[in-house]
Write a protein that holds these residues in place. Structure first.
Motif, PDB file in Angstrom:
ATOM      1  N   VAL A 111       0.854  -1.191   0.000  1.00  0.00           N
ATOM      2  CA  VAL A 111       0.000   0.000   0.000  1.00  0.00           C
ATOM      3  C   VAL A 111       0.891   1.241   0.000  1.00  0.00           C
ATOM      4  CG1 VAL A 111      -1.654   1.370   1.337  1.00  0.00           C
ATOM      5  CG2 VAL A 111      -2.014  -1.091   1.060  1.00  0.00           C
ATOM      6  N   THR A 112       1.903   1.238   0.851  1.00  0.00           N
ATOM      7  CA  THR A 112       2.823   2.383   0.941  1.00  0.00           C
ATOM      8  C   THR A 112       3.599   2.576  -0.352  1.00  0.00           C
ATOM      9  OG1 THR A 112       3.018   2.052   3.326  1.00  0.00           O
ATOM     10  CG2 THR A 112       4.734   3.369   2.259  1.00  0.00           C
ATOM     11  N   GLN A 113       4.076   1.492  -0.954  1.00  0.00           N
ATOM     12  CA  GLN A 113       4.867   1.590  -2.182  1.00  0.00           C
ATOM     13  C   GLN A 113       4.051   2.069  -3.376  1.00  0.00           C
ATOM     14  OE1 GLN A 113       6.571  -2.316  -2.555  1.00  0.00           O
ATOM     15  NE2 GLN A 113       7.950  -2.016  -0.829  1.00  0.00           N
ATOM     16  N   SER A 114       2.743   1.902  -3.337  1.00  0.00           N
ATOM     17  CA  SER A 114       1.910   2.379  -4.448  1.00  0.00           C
ATOM     18  C   SER A 114       1.834   3.905  -4.468  1.00  0.00           C
ATOM     19  CB  SER A 114       0.496   1.788  -4.382  1.00  0.00           C
ATOM     20  OG  SER A 114      -0.274   2.391  -3.360  1.00  0.00           O
ATOM     21  N   ILE A 115       2.149   4.532  -3.342  1.00  0.00           N
ATOM     22  CA  ILE A 115       2.088   5.994  -3.228  1.00  0.00           C
ATOM     23  C   ILE A 115       3.454   6.575  -3.593  1.00  0.00           C
ATOM     24  CG2 ILE A 115       1.714   7.933  -1.665  1.00  0.00           C
ATOM     25  CD1 ILE A 115      -0.049   5.971   0.019  1.00  0.00           C
ATOM     26  N   ARG A 116       3.467   7.399  -4.635  1.00  0.00           N
ATOM     27  CA  ARG A 116       4.727   8.036  -5.051  1.00  0.00           C
ATOM     28  C   ARG A 116       4.929   9.384  -4.373  1.00  0.00           C
ATOM     29  NH1 ARG A 116       5.504   3.241  -6.490  1.00  0.00           N
ATOM     30  NH2 ARG A 116       5.868   2.743  -8.646  1.00  0.00           N
ATOM     31  N   THR A 117       3.847  10.159  -4.223  1.00  0.00           N
ATOM     32  CA  THR A 117       3.907  11.421  -3.475  1.00  0.00           C
ATOM     33  C   THR A 117       2.616  11.563  -2.685  1.00  0.00           C
ATOM     34  OG1 THR A 117       2.890  12.821  -5.177  1.00  0.00           O
ATOM     35  CG2 THR A 117       5.295  12.571  -5.263  1.00  0.00           C
ATOM     36  N   ARG A 118       2.701  12.302  -1.585  1.00  0.00           N
ATOM     37  CA  ARG A 118       1.510  12.597  -0.786  1.00  0.00           C
ATOM     38  C   ARG A 118       1.641  13.998  -0.206  1.00  0.00           C
ATOM     39  NH1 ARG A 118       1.540   7.870   3.047  1.00  0.00           N
ATOM     40  NH2 ARG A 118       3.451   7.227   2.130  1.00  0.00           N
ATOM     41  N   ASN A 119       0.542  14.728  -0.283  1.00  0.00           N
ATOM     42  CA  ASN A 119       0.489  16.076   0.274  1.00  0.00           C
ATOM     43  C   ASN A 119      -0.831  16.235   1.008  1.00  0.00           C
ATOM     44  OD1 ASN A 119       2.909  17.492  -0.868  1.00  0.00           O
ATOM     45  ND2 ASN A 119       1.993  16.686  -2.733  1.00  0.00           N
TER      46      ASN A 119
END
Length: 173
Positions: A111-119
């Motif tokens: 789940v974490t690796q699917s996220i490239r950026t988060r704001n």
């Protein structure tokens, strides 16, 4: 995978309904028999519940492990513009693996690796996360807006539409 091979690799056998529907590049990462029957299968593309279709990593809002059960919260995506999605959490799936081994960590990692950026954006009534995520089996990224419960829906929609307007070729028509 036969029972013998599964035990040698430290996992339960992959159910036929999953094995028959795996994509050619989709690899099984972890499995666990869950209470109530069936096998939870974790692949490089997502989670396969004991009775159901794959939930892709980009379709999971969050996953939590409390030491005895895994809760996977899927999302429903509304396309605001090409490549821009407004997410709504749906009822979590809860699984109690008999022997979790590496399953909780495998889910959390993917789940974490699917996220490239988060704001994070603060909005009336709460806030929203703006995520760029990789979709298994596709090139490129999708932008997802995932609001906190209680956040003003109109403010969330304006945020998503504003992001779409700023992207090349954007606009919500």
């Amino acid at each position: 995978m036969t029972g013998l091979w599964a035990r040698l690799f430290g996992r339960d056998p992959v159910p036929d309904h999953v094995a028959e529907n795996l994509e050619p590049s989709e690899a099984v990462v972890a499995t666990a028999t869950v209470s109530g029957g069936g096998t939870l299968v974790v692949t490089s593309w997502g989670v396969w519940p004991p009775s159901g279709a794959r939930i892709g990593w980009h379709e999971i809002g969050k996953a939590t492990w409390d030491g005895t059960s895994l809760a996977v919260t899927p999302t429903v995506a509304e396309q605001i513009a090409p490549g821009i999605e407004l997410l709504t959490d749906v009822r979590p799936h809860r699984f109690r693996p008999a022997d979790p081994r590496t399953l909780p960590q495998a889910v959390q990692d993917r789940v974490t690796q699917s996220i490239r950026t988060r704001n994070r954006r603060e909005l009336p009534g709460g806030g929203a996360w703006v995520l760029q995520r990789k979709v298994p089996g596709r090139d490129g990224l999708v932008v997802q807006v995932r609001p906190d419960p209680g956040t003003d829906p109109a403010a969330v929609r304006r945020l998503a539409e504003g992001i779409a307007d700023r992207l090349p070729g954007g606009g919500t028509d």
